[in-house]
Design an enzyme around this catalytic site. Structure first.
Site, PDB file in Angstrom:
ATOM      1  CD  GLU A   1      -2.876  -1.344   2.228  1.00 42.71           C
ATOM      2  OE1 GLU A   1      -2.593  -0.750   3.298  1.00 42.71           O
ATOM      3  OE2 GLU A   1      -3.878  -2.069   2.113  1.00 42.71           O
TER       4      GLU A   1
ATOM      5  CG  HIS B   1     -15.857  -6.890   6.363  1.00 37.39           C
ATOM      6  ND1 HIS B   1     -15.541  -6.292   7.561  1.00 37.39           N
ATOM      7  CD2 HIS B   1     -14.731  -6.786   5.612  1.00 37.39           C
ATOM      8  CE1 HIS B   1     -14.304  -5.830   7.529  1.00 37.39           C
ATOM      9  NE2 HIS B   1     -13.789  -6.128   6.355  1.00 37.39           N
ATOM     10  CG  HIS B   2     -15.259 -13.332   7.141  1.00 38.96           C
ATOM     11  ND1 HIS B   2     -15.254 -14.556   6.498  1.00 38.96           N
ATOM     12  CD2 HIS B   2     -16.474 -13.235   7.733  1.00 38.96           C
ATOM     13  CE1 HIS B   2     -16.412 -15.156   6.681  1.00 38.96           C
ATOM     14  NE2 HIS B   2     -17.169 -14.375   7.424  1.00 38.96           N
ATOM     15  CD  GLU B   3      -9.444  -6.853   9.105  1.00 31.81           C
ATOM     16  OE1 GLU B   3      -8.429  -7.558   9.303  1.00 31.81           O
ATOM     17  OE2 GLU B   3      -9.635  -6.173   8.077  1.00 31.81           O
TER      18      GLU B   3
ATOM     19  CG  HIS C   1      -9.482  -5.710   0.783  1.00 30.92           C
ATOM     20  ND1 HIS C   1      -9.674  -4.351   0.690  1.00 30.92           N
ATOM     21  CD2 HIS C   1     -10.264  -6.256  -0.180  1.00 30.92           C
ATOM     22  CE1 HIS C   1     -10.541  -4.088  -0.274  1.00 30.92           C
ATOM     23  NE2 HIS C   1     -10.916  -5.243  -0.812  1.00 30.92           N
ATOM     24  CD  GLU C   2      -6.123  -5.089   4.405  1.00 34.59           C
ATOM     25  OE1 GLU C   2      -6.548  -3.957   4.123  1.00 34.59           O
ATOM     26  OE2 GLU C   2      -6.875  -6.038   4.725  1.00 34.59           O
TER      27      GLU C   2
ATOM     28  CD  GLU D   1      -7.974   1.007   2.477  1.00 36.92           C
ATOM     29  OE1 GLU D   1      -9.029   0.721   3.067  1.00 36.92           O
ATOM     30  OE2 GLU D   1      -6.952   0.307   2.520  1.00 36.92           O
TER      31      GLU D   1
END
Length: 704
Positions: free
Chosen positions: A172, A414-416, A484-485, A509
């Protein structure tokens, strides 16, 4: 005696010639030369139109705790050549059909002292070279640990590059444009703050790396089919302009644990004198295995909106309450706390988003912050953060599911994980079953923060295997994944097309975290998107973030026309309209393009391209005669000139053009746009202004 010496010299030259092997691309423009040096070191060179583009570069691997590495002392024991040509159909993509055409050279090498065998397999496409190491079953090489892969890419000059710093934990970053020789001097300023980052060298960079030579050649270095191996970075010897592979280590500092039979990912080098060829290449996909999912009928492109941007900007929050200094799942009683007034994932708000999605034809609604645990989710080296099934008191899963279903809208999960991959794997089956039970067909997963188990990195072999496990496990439950990430993609979506998107780069973002460079989106398709589609989350209409959150003075460095164009230039089968519904309602005429633009394609044509400056793409909607064109522009105003000769000669069309106004500017006047309509045919030529940070978007519909 002199005659004998001459004969010996001729014999040595003949022996060396036998060791040299050549491989050409199907069109003959690229040529690779493989050769063993006198000490048995394998090397290669690459030529484009008889011009040397990769100088003599070494191949091999250094092993840990082994006196004899796989670097030299090899002899050539076998070579095999072949040609392959097929056409295959992707489940989704930029093209309805993809040609996979290459010439192959497989070189088998035997190490004299150890009798170990490795194979280097080269595949030459018209746009570039791919090669990998293969370790066949054998007695003398079974289990081994990689200390470092020593693959070299020796550049033939001090090229201009668009690069981000080498980092084990994040991609990022904004791209830096510099000469290769300047990377060291720019490196400190290129490393900007992130929630998890581990830089390793002042001349380390990440792939996919795009470069331009002084004489106008474009080169791209990357990898394909990253499976059960560490992610590759590049470290530059800036005195000699030689890149060498640099694998991501684990907590012990080891770069990879191998068991034969096995192979490395493909190392890829694309070369062309036309930047458009780099963007159009399907070489990365072609170096991956065919689809492993027998029934793909459940895998479908998704256009979605979501409860997300307001939290990113600070207008709303993920957490339900501000009372709790810490949370213990199964112990903390949320019925006894005071709800804050900022929690975004509440029934009323989510229904508002569902209504908006239903009214305007969106497939799904993403909701972040719906599940308990957000009060202390980050920064505490906490293993058990989320269980992925327990909602906050103000989010009724069954009620929302029923409401969305009644409106013809799907919900996106959504799974963070908060980077606790061990915890995620413990709960994954239950979480995916929960999704099946409540109608969620896709999941956005996140890995923010330092990896748990402690000491592991986002891009090492163990964590790469976790990401792959999540994709394959999701396929068992017929769930699509948007990670993501995670590690940047390397074409794995050909094999597992339920991987419909990744972030793995600096997305929209960051426009709320201080802004990205206005030319950022003219670089990403040459770099990050080479490996697969990105969930870039475009569609921001309100550029002044302080209007959402007075304490956030960030600015989105883009015009509205540029935001519309991203739906075409940033290819993805997963596209989000990321802004708030009320902002779209203020500009419904411009919002029409987001509503109409397709997300799956029969054909894609790159009309203009120059990394860091501009990209113009035309795409034909799958199963339709409609075309969409997008142009994104860099730091300087320019006039884009394109021909619509890709249109059907026997049809007439109407084009709706969403363009920058003459006085538009990404910083001072980003919401200035004009919309015009005109009749067009395959003979039409268009000339269109693109302002700094601007662009244009065109929908072209057949007139019946």
């Amino acid at each position: 005696m002199k005659r004998g010496i001459r004969l010996l010299g001729v014999l040595l030259i003949m022996i060396q010639a036998v060791q040299a092997q050549e491989l050409k691309s199907p069109n003959g423009q690229l040529k690779m030369s493989f050769e063993l040096k006198k000490d048995g070191t394998p090397t290669y060179q690459l030529f484009y139109k008889n011009k040397l583009v990769v100088k003599t570069s070494k191949l091999g691997l250094e092993l840990k705790d082994d006196k004899t590495s796989l670097l030299n002392n090899f002899s050539l024991s076998d070579t095999k050549t072949s040609t392959f040509d097929e056409t295959w159909k992707p489940v989704w993509g930029e093209e309805a059909q993809i040609r996979n055409h290459y010439n192959e050279l497989a070189v088998t090498l035997t190490q004299k002292e150890t009798e170990r065998i490795i194979m280097v397999r080269f595949r030459m496409f018209n746009e570039g070279l791919g090669f990998r190491y293969e370790f066949p079953t054998q007695k003398n090489l079974v289990y081994f640990t990689i200390k470092e892969e020593r693959t070299q890419f020796a550049m033939a000059g001090d090229h201009t590059a668009f690069w981000i710093p080498g980092d084990y934990d994040t991609q990022e970053y904004d791209y830096t444009e510099s000469k290769l020789s300047e990377i060291r001097s720019f490196s400190e300023g290129a490393v900007t703050e992130n929630l998890s980052q581990t830089s390793f060298s002042p001349t380390g960079v990440q792939t996919s790396l795009i470069m331009k030579t002084n004489d106008g050649l474009y080169l791209n270095l990357h990898e394909a089919a990253l499976i059960n191996y560490s992610c590759m970075h590049l470290n530059l010897d800036d005195k000699n302009m030689v890149f060498e592979s640099w694998l991501t280590p684990d907590a012990n500092g080891d770069k990879g644990y191998m068991q034969a039979p096995a192979n490395s990912p493909w190392r890829t080098i694309m070369v062309s004198d036309d930047a458009r060829d780099i963007l159009a290449s399907k070489m990365t996909l072609n170096l991956n295995e065919p689809c492993a999912i027998e029934d793909t009928s459940w895998i479908k492109p998704v256009k979605y909106i979501g409860v997300w941007w307001e939290m990113i900007t600070g207008k709303g929050s993920w957490q339900y309450t501000d009372d709790l200094p810490a949370v213990q799942l199964g112990v903390t009683d949320y019925s006894k706390v005071t709800p804050n007034k900022t929690h975004s994932a509440n029934n009323t708000k989510v229904k508002r988003y569902i209504d908006f999605a239903s009214k305007h034809g969106f497939d799904a609604v993403l909701v972040e912050g719906w599940n308990v645990g957000w009060e202390d989710w980050y920064g505490h080296s906490k293993d058990y953060v989320f269980d992925f099934v327990t909602p906050y008191p103000d989010f009724n899963v069954e009620e929302i599911h029923a409401y969305a279903k009644s409106k013809g809208v799907e919900m996106m999960m959504h799974h963070e994980t908060s980077a606790s991959v061990r915890n995620y794997e413990r709960h994954m089956d239950a979480a995916y079953q929960f999704m099946n039970d409540h109608g969620y067909k896709s999941v956005k997963s996140g890995y923010v923060g330092d990896i748990l188990p402690r000491g592991e990195n986002h891009y090492n072999q163990w964590i790469v295997n976790h990401y792959q496990y999540a994709i394959e496990k999701a396929a068992d439950y017929k769930i699509m994944v948007n990670a993501h990430e995670a590690v940047r993609p390397t074409g794995i979506a050909r094999t597992y097309p339920n991987l419909i998107g990744n972030e793995s780069a600096r997305g929209t973002e960051y426009q709320s975290f201080g802004g990205s460079k206005p030319n950022h989106v003219t670089v990403l398709p040459f770099t990050r998107l080479i490996g697969g589609p990105m969930d870039y989350t475009p569609g921001i209409f309100e550029m002044d973030i302080s209007k959402l959150n007075p304490e956030n003075h960030s600015h989105v460095n883009s015009t509205m026309a540029n935001q519309l164009a991203l739906y075409v230039t940033m290819y993805s089968p997963l596209q989000m309209a990321a802004d708030l519904p009320e902002h779209y309602e203020q500009f419904m005429d411009a919002f029409q393009f987001i509503k109409h633009v397709a997300i799956d394609w029969d054909q894609s044509i790159y009309l203009e391209a120059e990394p860091g400056h501009y990209i113009t793409v035309a795409r034909k909607e799958k199963g339709s005669s409609n075309w969409f064109v997008g142009n994104v522009n860099g730091n300087d105003a320019r006039t884009s000139k394109i021909s619509l000769d890709f249109l059907d000669k026997d049809k007439k069309y109407e084009a709706t053009i969403y363009a920058d106004a003459k006085d538009a500017h990404y910083k001072t006047n980003p919401q200035a746009y004009v919309i015009s309509k005109k009749k067009v045919t395959h003979k039409t030529k268009l000339s269109q202004l693109s302002v700094p940070g601007g662009g244009y978007a065109i929908s072209i519909m057949e007139v019946k």
